[in-house]
Design an enzyme around this catalytic site. Structure first.
Site, PDB file in Angstrom:
ATOM      1  N   GLU A   5       0.852  -1.191   0.000  1.00 13.54           N
ATOM      2  CA  GLU A   5       0.000   0.000   0.000  1.00 13.54           C
ATOM      3  C   GLU A   5       0.883   1.235   0.000  1.00 13.54           C
ATOM      4  O   GLU A   5       1.610   1.492   0.949  1.00 13.54           O
ATOM      5  CB  GLU A   5      -0.919   0.004   1.231  1.00 13.54           C
ATOM      6  CG  GLU A   5      -1.984  -1.069   1.237  1.00 13.54           C
ATOM      7  CD  GLU A   5      -3.092  -0.794   0.232  1.00 13.54           C
ATOM      8  OE1 GLU A   5      -3.337   0.392  -0.084  1.00 13.54           O
ATOM      9  OE2 GLU A   5      -3.707  -1.775  -0.244  1.00 13.54           O
ATOM     10  N   ASP A   8       7.392  -3.166   3.342  1.00 13.03           N
ATOM     11  CA  ASP A   8       8.048  -1.996   3.960  1.00 13.03           C
ATOM     12  C   ASP A   8       7.756  -1.809   5.453  1.00 13.03           C
ATOM     13  O   ASP A   8       8.669  -1.601   6.247  1.00 13.03           O
ATOM     14  CB  ASP A   8       7.671  -0.688   3.244  1.00 13.03           C
ATOM     15  CG  ASP A   8       8.145  -0.634   1.818  1.00 13.03           C
ATOM     16  OD1 ASP A   8       8.983  -1.471   1.442  1.00 13.03           O
ATOM     17  OD2 ASP A   8       7.654   0.229   1.062  1.00 13.03           O
ATOM     18  N   ASP A  21      14.987   0.653   2.482  1.00 12.93           N
ATOM     19  CA  ASP A  21      14.243   0.431   3.719  1.00 12.93           C
ATOM     20  C   ASP A  21      15.185   0.002   4.841  1.00 12.93           C
ATOM     21  O   ASP A  21      16.408  -0.028   4.675  1.00 12.93           O
ATOM     22  CB  ASP A  21      13.163  -0.633   3.501  1.00 12.93           C
ATOM     23  CG  ASP A  21      12.093  -0.173   2.528  1.00 12.93           C
ATOM     24  OD1 ASP A  21      11.832   1.046   2.482  1.00 12.93           O
ATOM     25  OD2 ASP A  21      11.540  -1.026   1.807  1.00 12.93           O
ATOM     26  N   GLY A  69       6.315  -6.979 -14.175  1.00 11.72           N
ATOM     27  CA  GLY A  69       5.695  -7.137 -15.482  1.00 11.72           C
ATOM     28  C   GLY A  69       5.399  -8.567 -15.885  1.00 11.72           C
ATOM     29  O   GLY A  69       5.140  -8.843 -17.062  1.00 11.72           O
ATOM     30  N   CYS A  78      24.131 -17.823 -44.200  1.00 13.48           N
ATOM     31  CA  CYS A  78      22.712 -17.500 -44.070  1.00 13.48           C
ATOM     32  C   CYS A  78      21.846 -18.643 -44.572  1.00 13.48           C
ATOM     33  O   CYS A  78      20.756 -18.899 -44.036  1.00 13.48           O
ATOM     34  CB  CYS A  78      22.388 -16.218 -44.836  1.00 13.48           C
ATOM     35  SG  CYS A  78      23.236 -14.747 -44.194  1.00 13.48           S
TER      36      CYS A  78
END
Length: 530
Positions: free
Chosen positions: A40, A70, A89, A168, A443
């Site tokens: 939060e 935290d 922290d 993510g 290639c």
């Protein structure tokens, strides 16, 4: 024993219309969340406390550990199971003095220095990231990318500290994340942290279940793979061969027949120098080429069975390359990456790193200079698209190490070709020096590999067997088959009376690719399993 598999971080601000926090959290826990962190930001202490108490009641009901982000005071007030600390922290050792014995302490880590410090201070687990870009929090450190996580996991070797990836991560990139975030010695993640994929969902139960199922499936696959490898390594030499020259030839021949029967589509984003001969080589082997580069076409093309070749010899169409590889991963289609001239410029190195962090290559093929650049090795230097010097002192060890690091098949092209899946190395001794006298022969090897990987993927129809993999089929055999096809065809072409030099060699090479038979492969293939 704490289960970190699906580490759910709360995000009340992401809740869709009609969903409430407690209801969504309960659904997510029922769906498979194994640990919950209440985060939060920007709320006063009383509101944080109320949310933490609600979360504690649910977590106790379902016997899921509760972590507070935290705030040690909040953790103490609700008797939480642990706290998660950032780099700015309170230090771990001070937090331990304030918290009851047995309280879990986790630390956010973005680099090796952070990891080592967390281990020294006695953290129970580390949150490694951000792996991908994320909108759920403002990043204070750069994203480390999927491939960067493996390096950090190596720093945890020999410790009891657990590792959770964050940043993510979604169901759409989770398998790519898990596959790529493995250390060179095989150390995997203990869990993945998610926020938006669950809390922004209108069906958090299903969202959590999908994530947990993917994680469990992958973990089971890795455990079985490790057990099989250990059994093979422990067996007397030759008792339990994983591959033999004869089994490789049999596999390649089976793929050849599948290609000619199925005519797979091979999508090639390649350089302008070799487009025509690559397309002709594809046709000669029995597949169909399409040389499409527009980003708008990539989704549709990925849905057609076959394979994808990305050759960035002229370093164009990067957006198309990104989307093509990403969509190919989504449908478990083989992705062959040919980083032509990657060592020539910093731009090429940066582009290759970006591509390999976004999607997973099934096969990486290159000459000594190109692969040395990818591996950040100084043993071989590159000059443009060519290598300088005598090559690697131990090419077998090099390809094995790079394959293990990149979690894919690696093909080193040279007068002697080397192929590895990270455990086994195969040496191939076919070919002719005339290949070096025509433009784009390297290639064309990439094209042939893509064709054979397409054929191999078509042989795999057991969906349950590949649920935890990023690609269908045996890419090791596909890579070997592609190299064999071109090099054996080269030998056959050179032996023709109508081949007088490089000008007549190229069309003869295409002819011999089209005429290549299983019998010729079995008779002429020079293959050693090391």
């Amino acid at each position: 024993m704490v289960d970190y598999s699906l580490y759910l971080v709360t995000g009340r601000d992401l809740l869709p219309q009609g969903k409430d926090y407690v209801g969504s959290l309960e659904e997510a826990i029922k769906g498979g969340a194994t640990i919950v962190q209440v985060r939060e930001k920007g709320v006063d202490t009383l509101e944080f406390l109320e949310i933490a108490l609600q979360s504690k009641a649910l977590c106790e009901k379902y016997k899921v550990p509760l972590i507070i982000n935290d705030r040690i005071d909040i953790a103490l007030a609700v008797q939480a199971d642990g706290v998660h600390l950032g780099q700015t922290d309170m230090p771990v050792h001070i937090a331990r003095n304030l918290l009851p014995p047995g309280t879990l302490v986790g630390v956010s880590c973005n680099n090796i220095k952070h990891i080592k410090k967390a281990v020294e201070e006695g953290a129970d687990y580390v949150g490694i990231g951000a792996v991908w870009g994320t909108t759920t929090k403002q990043l204070t450190s750069p994203t480390i990318g999927v491939r960067g996580v493996g390096t950090l996991l190596e720093a945890l070797e020999g410790t009891a500290v657990k590792a959770v990836a964050i940043g993510g991560i979604k169901s759409t990139n989770l398998l790519r994340t898990l596959h790529g975030t493995v250390s060179s010695s095989g150390r995997c993640l203990d869990g993945i942290a998610v926020v938006s994929d669950v809390f922004a969902s209108s069906d958090p139960l299903s969202a959590a279940k999908d994530l947990r199922d993917i994680f469990t499936s992958f973990s089971t696959h890795i455990s079985k793979q490790a057990a099989q490898l250990a059994s093979w390594q422990a067996s007397p030499k030759g008792t339990l061969p994983r591959y033999t020259p004869d089994s490789i030839k049999d596999g390649v021949v089976n793929i050849m027949r599948t290609i000619r029967d199925s005519n797979p589509l091979v999508h090639q984003i390649t350089n302008v120098v070799v487009t025509n001969q690559s397309a002709n080589a594809t046709l000669a082997l029995g597949a169909s080429p399409i040389m499409a580069t527009a980003p708008e076409e990539m989704y549709d093309l990925s849905r057609v069975p076959g394979a994808l070749l990305i050759n960035f010899g002229t370093v164009k169409d990067k957006e198309g390359m990104i989307l093509a590889g990403k969509f190919a991963n989504d449908v478990k289609k083989p992705v062959v990456f040919d980083p032509v001239g990657v060592g020539a410029t910093q731009f090429r190195r940066k582009t290759a790193a970006e591509l390999l962090d976004i999607w997973q290559a099934s096969v990486i093929k290159g000459n000594a200079g190109e692969l040395a650049a990818l591996a950040d090795s100084k043993e071989v230097q590159a000059r443009g698209v060519d290598s300088v010097g005598s090559g690697f002192a131990d090419p077998a060890a090099f390809v094995k190490a790079l394959a293990k690091k990149e979690r894919c098949i690696v093909v080193l092209t040279s007068p002697t070709d080397w192929v590895s899946d990270g455990d086994t190395v195969v040496r191939l001794d076919n070919g002719d020096k005339m290949l070096g006298n025509i433009t784009g022969s390297g290639c064309m090897v990439g094209t042939c590999i893509a064709v054979f990987c397409a054929g191999s993927s078509l042989l795999c129809d057991d969906e349950t067997a590949i649920a935890s993999k990023l690609v269908k089929g045996d890419m090791f055999l596909g890579a070997i088959g592609g190299v064999m096809a071109l090099t054996i065809a080269a030998e056959l072409a050179v032996a023709r009376k109508d081949v007088l030099g490089s000008g007549t060699f190229l069309p003869a090479l295409i002819d011999e690719l089209s005429h290549l038979t299983p019998e010729a492969v079995r008779e002429k293939a020079k293959v050693q399993v090391l």
